[in-house]
Design an enzyme around this catalytic site. Structure first.
Site, PDB file in Angstrom:
ATOM      1  N   TYR A 147     -36.522  60.096  62.687  1.00 53.60           N
ATOM      2  CA  TYR A 147     -36.486  61.045  61.515  1.00 53.60           C
ATOM      3  C   TYR A 147     -36.179  62.295  61.827  1.00 53.60           C
ATOM      4  O   TYR A 147     -35.217  63.009  61.216  1.00 53.60           O
ATOM      5  CB  TYR A 147     -37.491  60.588  60.654  1.00 53.60           C
ATOM      6  N   GLY A 150     -32.937  62.680  63.837  1.00 53.88           N
ATOM      7  CA  GLY A 150     -31.697  62.404  62.819  1.00 53.88           C
ATOM      8  C   GLY A 150     -31.464  63.506  61.793  1.00 53.88           C
ATOM      9  O   GLY A 150     -30.323  63.605  61.689  1.00 53.88           O
ATOM     10  N   SER A 191     -49.411  59.145  47.308  1.00 48.78           N
ATOM     11  CA  SER A 191     -49.342  57.783  46.693  1.00 48.78           C
ATOM     12  C   SER A 191     -50.546  56.909  47.303  1.00 48.78           C
ATOM     13  O   SER A 191     -51.074  56.133  46.447  1.00 48.78           O
ATOM     14  CB  SER A 191     -48.137  57.048  47.042  1.00 48.78           C
ATOM     15  N   ASN A 192     -50.819  56.890  48.780  1.00 49.66           N
ATOM     16  CA  ASN A 192     -51.812  56.090  49.416  1.00 49.66           C
ATOM     17  C   ASN A 192     -53.225  56.611  48.463  1.00 49.66           C
ATOM     18  O   ASN A 192     -54.109  55.449  48.219  1.00 49.66           O
ATOM     19  CB  ASN A 192     -51.940  56.576  50.545  1.00 49.66           C
ATOM     20  N   THR A 212     -53.229  70.120  57.734  1.00 49.64           N
ATOM     21  CA  THR A 212     -52.728  70.669  56.298  1.00 49.64           C
ATOM     22  C   THR A 212     -51.333  70.277  55.915  1.00 49.64           C
ATOM     23  O   THR A 212     -50.567  69.798  56.727  1.00 49.64           O
ATOM     24  CB  THR A 212     -52.880  72.313  56.172  1.00 49.64           C
ATOM     25  N   ARG A 279     -48.743  72.554  58.109  1.00 50.12           N
ATOM     26  CA  ARG A 279     -47.494  72.799  57.384  1.00 50.12           C
ATOM     27  C   ARG A 279     -47.507  73.490  56.272  1.00 50.12           C
ATOM     28  O   ARG A 279     -48.200  73.247  55.068  1.00 50.12           O
ATOM     29  CB  ARG A 279     -46.940  71.389  57.096  1.00 50.12           C
TER      30      ARG A 279
HETATM   31  P1  NAD Z   1     -37.214  57.617  48.995  1.00 50.85           P
HETATM   32  O1  NAD Z   1     -37.504  56.895  49.996  1.00 50.85           O
HETATM   33  O2  NAD Z   1     -38.026  57.466  47.792  1.00 50.85           O
HETATM   34  O3  NAD Z   1     -35.740  57.656  48.552  1.00 50.85           O
HETATM   35  C1  NAD Z   1     -34.683  57.509  49.719  1.00 50.85           C
HETATM   36  C2  NAD Z   1     -33.687  56.666  49.015  1.00 50.85           C
HETATM   37  O4  NAD Z   1     -32.750  56.583  49.925  1.00 50.85           O
HETATM   38  C3  NAD Z   1     -34.139  55.267  48.529  1.00 50.85           C
HETATM   39  O5  NAD Z   1     -33.556  55.017  47.113  1.00 50.85           O
HETATM   40  C4  NAD Z   1     -33.380  54.428  49.442  1.00 50.85           C
HETATM   41  O6  NAD Z   1     -33.382  53.116  49.195  1.00 50.85           O
HETATM   42  C5  NAD Z   1     -32.237  55.087  49.941  1.00 50.85           C
HETATM   43  N1  NAD Z   1     -31.755  54.717  51.269  1.00 50.85           N
HETATM   44  C6  NAD Z   1     -32.277  54.819  52.351  1.00 50.85           C
HETATM   45  N2  NAD Z   1     -31.307  54.256  53.322  1.00 50.85           N
HETATM   46  C7  NAD Z   1     -30.361  54.229  52.696  1.00 50.85           C
HETATM   47  C8  NAD Z   1     -28.944  53.767  53.338  1.00 50.85           C
HETATM   48  N3  NAD Z   1     -28.844  53.589  54.596  1.00 50.85           N
HETATM   49  N4  NAD Z   1     -27.930  53.656  52.485  1.00 50.85           N
HETATM   50  C9  NAD Z   1     -28.078  54.161  51.080  1.00 50.85           C
HETATM   51  N5  NAD Z   1     -29.420  54.411  50.750  1.00 50.85           N
HETATM   52  C10 NAD Z   1     -30.422  54.426  51.213  1.00 50.85           C
HETATM   53  O7  NAD Z   1     -37.592  59.297  49.246  1.00 50.85           O
HETATM   54  P2  NAD Z   1     -37.585  60.553  48.765  1.00 50.85           P
HETATM   55  O8  NAD Z   1     -38.865  61.096  48.888  1.00 50.85           O
HETATM   56  O9  NAD Z   1     -36.929  60.656  47.435  1.00 50.85           O
HETATM   57  O10 NAD Z   1     -36.474  61.478  49.729  1.00 50.85           O
HETATM   58  C11 NAD Z   1     -35.377  61.515  49.376  1.00 50.85           C
HETATM   59  C12 NAD Z   1     -34.553  62.521  50.606  1.00 50.85           C
HETATM   60  O11 NAD Z   1     -35.391  63.840  50.611  1.00 50.85           O
HETATM   61  C13 NAD Z   1     -34.677  61.909  51.951  1.00 50.85           C
HETATM   62  O12 NAD Z   1     -33.296  62.196  52.580  1.00 50.85           O
HETATM   63  C14 NAD Z   1     -35.684  62.760  52.546  1.00 50.85           C
HETATM   64  O13 NAD Z   1     -35.548  62.782  53.978  1.00 50.85           O
HETATM   65  C15 NAD Z   1     -35.733  63.893  51.835  1.00 50.85           C
HETATM   66  N6  NAD Z   1     -36.945  64.651  51.910  1.00 50.85           N
HETATM   67  C16 NAD Z   1     -38.131  64.288  51.094  1.00 50.85           C
HETATM   68  C17 NAD Z   1     -39.318  64.895  50.979  1.00 50.85           C
HETATM   69  C18 NAD Z   1     -40.358  64.373  50.218  1.00 50.85           C
HETATM   70  O14 NAD Z   1     -41.666  64.890  50.408  1.00 50.85           O
HETATM   71  N7  NAD Z   1     -40.234  63.634  49.251  1.00 50.85           N
HETATM   72  C19 NAD Z   1     -39.590  65.865  52.215  1.00 50.85           C
HETATM   73  C20 NAD Z   1     -38.520  65.972  52.978  1.00 50.85           C
HETATM   74  C21 NAD Z   1     -37.352  65.524  52.799  1.00 50.85           C
HETATM   75  N1  UDP Z   2     -52.672  60.692  55.936  1.00 52.16           N
HETATM   76  C1  UDP Z   2     -53.807  60.167  55.816  1.00 52.16           C
HETATM   77  N2  UDP Z   2     -54.110  59.103  55.042  1.00 52.16           N
HETATM   78  C2  UDP Z   2     -52.982  58.153  54.457  1.00 52.16           C
HETATM   79  C3  UDP Z   2     -51.803  58.727  54.552  1.00 52.16           C
HETATM   80  C4  UDP Z   2     -51.532  59.862  55.243  1.00 52.16           C
HETATM   81  O1  UDP Z   2     -54.791  60.861  56.123  1.00 52.16           O
HETATM   82  O2  UDP Z   2     -53.350  57.327  53.893  1.00 52.16           O
HETATM   83  C5  UDP Z   2     -52.224  62.120  56.345  1.00 52.16           C
HETATM   84  C6  UDP Z   2     -51.237  61.904  57.371  1.00 52.16           C
HETATM   85  O3  UDP Z   2     -51.946  61.613  58.810  1.00 52.16           O
HETATM   86  C7  UDP Z   2     -50.581  63.289  57.410  1.00 52.16           C
HETATM   87  C8  UDP Z   2     -50.703  63.640  55.952  1.00 52.16           C
HETATM   88  O4  UDP Z   2     -51.725  62.703  55.338  1.00 52.16           O
HETATM   89  O5  UDP Z   2     -51.533  64.166  58.179  1.00 52.16           O
HETATM   90  C9  UDP Z   2     -49.405  63.610  55.351  1.00 52.16           C
HETATM   91  O6  UDP Z   2     -48.882  62.366  55.635  1.00 52.16           O
HETATM   92  P1  UDP Z   2     -47.696  61.783  54.959  1.00 52.16           P
HETATM   93  O7  UDP Z   2     -47.317  60.470  55.342  1.00 52.16           O
HETATM   94  O8  UDP Z   2     -47.777  61.881  53.410  1.00 52.16           O
HETATM   95  O9  UDP Z   2     -46.385  62.862  55.192  1.00 52.16           O
HETATM   96  P2  UDP Z   2     -46.123  63.553  56.508  1.00 52.16           P
HETATM   97  O10 UDP Z   2     -46.117  64.984  56.036  1.00 52.16           O
HETATM   98  O11 UDP Z   2     -46.923  63.318  57.633  1.00 52.16           O
HETATM   99  O12 UDP Z   2     -44.691  63.245  56.782  1.00 52.16           O
END
Ligand code: NAD
Ligand code: UDP
Length: 324
Positions: A147, A150, A191-192, A212, A279
Site C-alpha cells: 500500500y 504503491g 469501525s472495529n 496515536t 501520526r
Molecule cells: P474504501 O475501501 O471504502 O474505498 C475504496 C473503493 O475502491 C472501494 O469501493 C473498492 O471497492 C474500490 N476499489 C478497490 N480496488 C479497486 C479496483 N482495482 N478497481 C476499482 N475499484 C476498486 O476506502 P476509503 O477509506 O473510502 O478510501 C478511498 C481512498 O482514499 C483510497 O485510495 C485510500 O487509499 C485513500 N485514503 C483513505 C483514508 C481513510 O482514512 N479513509 C486514508 C488515507 C487514504
Molecule cells: N488497532 C487496534 N485494534 C483494532 C484495529 C486497529 O488496536 O481492532 C490499531 C492499529 O494497530 C493501529 C491503529 O489502531 O495502531 C489504527 O489502525 P487502522 O487499521 O485503523 O489504520 P492505520 O492507521 O494503521 O492504517
C-alpha cells in the site's frame, strides 16, 4: 461556460468515494462512479442510482477504460490494512496501474485529475507532526509496503505526467478518516471498536494502545478535497488533509465504550508488524491555501458514526477478508 462538469470518481462506491459522489451529484455535476466493489457494496450509493446526473460503472481500474470526462478523483484502492494486505500484489497493481490508466485518460481528455494519496507515504514517521516536506520512513519489504509503496509510486507517476505531459494534477495525502459507510468488517480501528462495542464484545487493542492516530470526520475531509480540485492550477500539492487532534488508541477505545454505553472490556493483543507509533498531520498548508480547518470534534463525529452503525444490519455485509 457552464460550471457543470463531467466528473469521474474511481472507488466511488467506497466509504470516502460515496460521500464525494453525494456532494458532486448535489452540486449538479454529471457524475460517473467507477468501482469493482472489492471493499464496498451498492448500499453506499443505492440512493444515487436512478438520478439523471449519476451513472455507475462496475470496472477494475487496473484495466484501461475510455471515458470522456473533465475531472477525475482517483480513490480506487483498498484502504484498510486488512483489505490491502489480503492480496498485496493486487493492491500494488491497483495503485500503479490505476494511476497510469487515470493519468492516460486525463492526458487524452485534458481533464484535471486528483490522486487520493495517504499519510502512509510517511511510514512510521520520525518527524512529528508530519509536514508535506517530510519524505517518510517506509519499510519497503514489510506487510504494509504494498500500500505505502504503491501510493508512493502513484505520487511519482502523477508528478511525472505533470512534468512530462502537462497533465493538470492535484495530490492530497489523507490521514485517518472515519464516519458513516465505513465497512463494518474493514478491520480499521474506528469501525472495529464501534462494532465490538455495539455487540458488547471485547475491544481489541493491538500493542499497548499508546500508539496515536488523528481522526478526521468524513464531511470535513470531503470539503477540502473538493476545494483542492477547484483550487488554482499552479497549486498541485502535495497537501496534507486530516484532523490534527491526536489520540492514543487506548483513549479512542475508552471514548467509544463510553459513547455507546457498552459493557465491553479492553483486551490487549500482539502489536502489528510495522504499525506506525504516531501520526498527526501538519495542516498549516491547507489552512493557508484554503482557509480550511476541520470543524467536527472526535466525540461528535464518533456519535454520528455510532448512530450509523446502529442503523445497519451487520449480516447484510460481506466481509471481504478474514481480518476483522
Ligand atoms: P474504501 O475501501 O471504502 O474505498 C475504496 C473503493 O475502491 C472501494 O469501493 C473498492 O471497492 C474500490 N476499489 C478497490 N480496488 C479497486 C479496483 N482495482 N478497481 C476499482 N475499484 C476498486 O476506502 P476509503 O477509506 O473510502 O478510501 C478511498 C481512498 O482514499 C483510497 O485510495 C485510500 O487509499 C485513500 N485514503 C483513505 C483514508 C481513510 O482514512 N479513509 C486514508 C488515507 C487514504
Ligand atoms: N488497532 C487496534 N485494534 C483494532 C484495529 C486497529 O488496536 O481492532 C490499531 C492499529 O494497530 C493501529 C491503529 O489502531 O495502531 C489504527 O489502525 P487502522 O487499521 O485503523 O489504520 P492505520 O492507521 O494503521 O492504517
Amino acid at each position: 461556460m457552464s460550471s457543470i462538469r463531467r466528473v469521474l470518481v474511481t472507488g466511488g462506491a467506497g466509504f470516502l468515494g460515496s460521500h464525494l459522489c453525494d456532494r458532486l451529484v448535489a452540486d449538479s455535476h454529471d457524475v460517473i462512479c467507477l468501482d469493482n466493489f472489492f471493499t464496498s457494496q451498492k448500499s453506499n450509493i443505492i440512493h444515487l442510482l436512478g438520478k439523471p446526473n449519476f451513472e455507475l460503472i462496475r470496472h477494475d481500474v487496473t484495466h484501461p477504460i475510455w471515458l470522456e470526462v473533465d475531472e477525475i478523483y482517483n480513490l480506487a484502492c483498498p484502504a484498510a490494512p486488512g483489505h490491502y494486505q489480503y492480496n498485496p500484489i493486487k493492491t500494488m497493481k491497483t495503485s500503479v496501474m490505476g494511476a497510469i490508466n487515470v493519468l492516460g485518460m486525463a492526458k487524452r481528455c485534458r481533464a484535471k485529475v486528483l490522486q487520493a494519496s495517504t499519510s502512509e507515504v510517511y511510514g512510521d514517521p520520525e518527524v512529528h507532526p508530519q509536514p508535506e516536506s517530510y519524505r517518510g520512513s517506509v519499510n519497503t519489504i514489510g506487510p504494509r509496503a504494498c500500500y505505502d509503496e504503491g501510493k508512493r509510486a502513484a505520487e511519482t507517476l502523477f508528478f511525472d505526467y505533470h512534468r512530462c505531459h502537462g497533465v493538470n494534477i492535484r495530490l492530497v495525502r489523507i490521514f485517518n478518516t472515519y464516519g458513516p459507510r465505513m465497512h463494518p468488517f474493514d478491520g480499521r480501528v474506528v469501525s472495529n471498536f464501534i462494532r465490538q462495542a455495539l455487540r458488547n464484545e471485547d475491544i481489541t487493542i493491538f500493542g499497548d494502545g499508546t500508539q496515536t492516530r488523528s481522526f478526521c470526520y468524513v464531511d470535513d475531509l470531503i470539503d477540502v478535497m473538493i476545494s483542492m480540485m477547484n483550487g488554482p492550477d499552479e497549486f498541485v500539492g502535495p497537501l496534507n488533509i486530516g484532523n490534527p487532534g491526536e489520540f492514543t488508541i487506548k483513549k479512542l477505545a475508552e471514548t467509544i465504550v463510553e459513547l455507546t454505553g457498552a459493557g465491553s472490556k479492553l483486551v490487549y493483543k500482539e502489536a502489528l508488524e510495522d504499525d506506525p507509533m504516531q501520526r498527526r498531520p501538519d495542516i498549516s498548508l491547507a489552512g493557508e491555501r484554503f482557509g480550511w480547518t476541520p470543524g467536527i470534534e472526535l466525540r461528535e463525529g464518533l456519535g454520528r458514526t455510532i448512530e450509523y452503525f446502529r442503523s445497519i444490519d451487520f449480516d447484510a455485509f460481506r466481509a471481504p477478508t478474514p481480518n476483522y
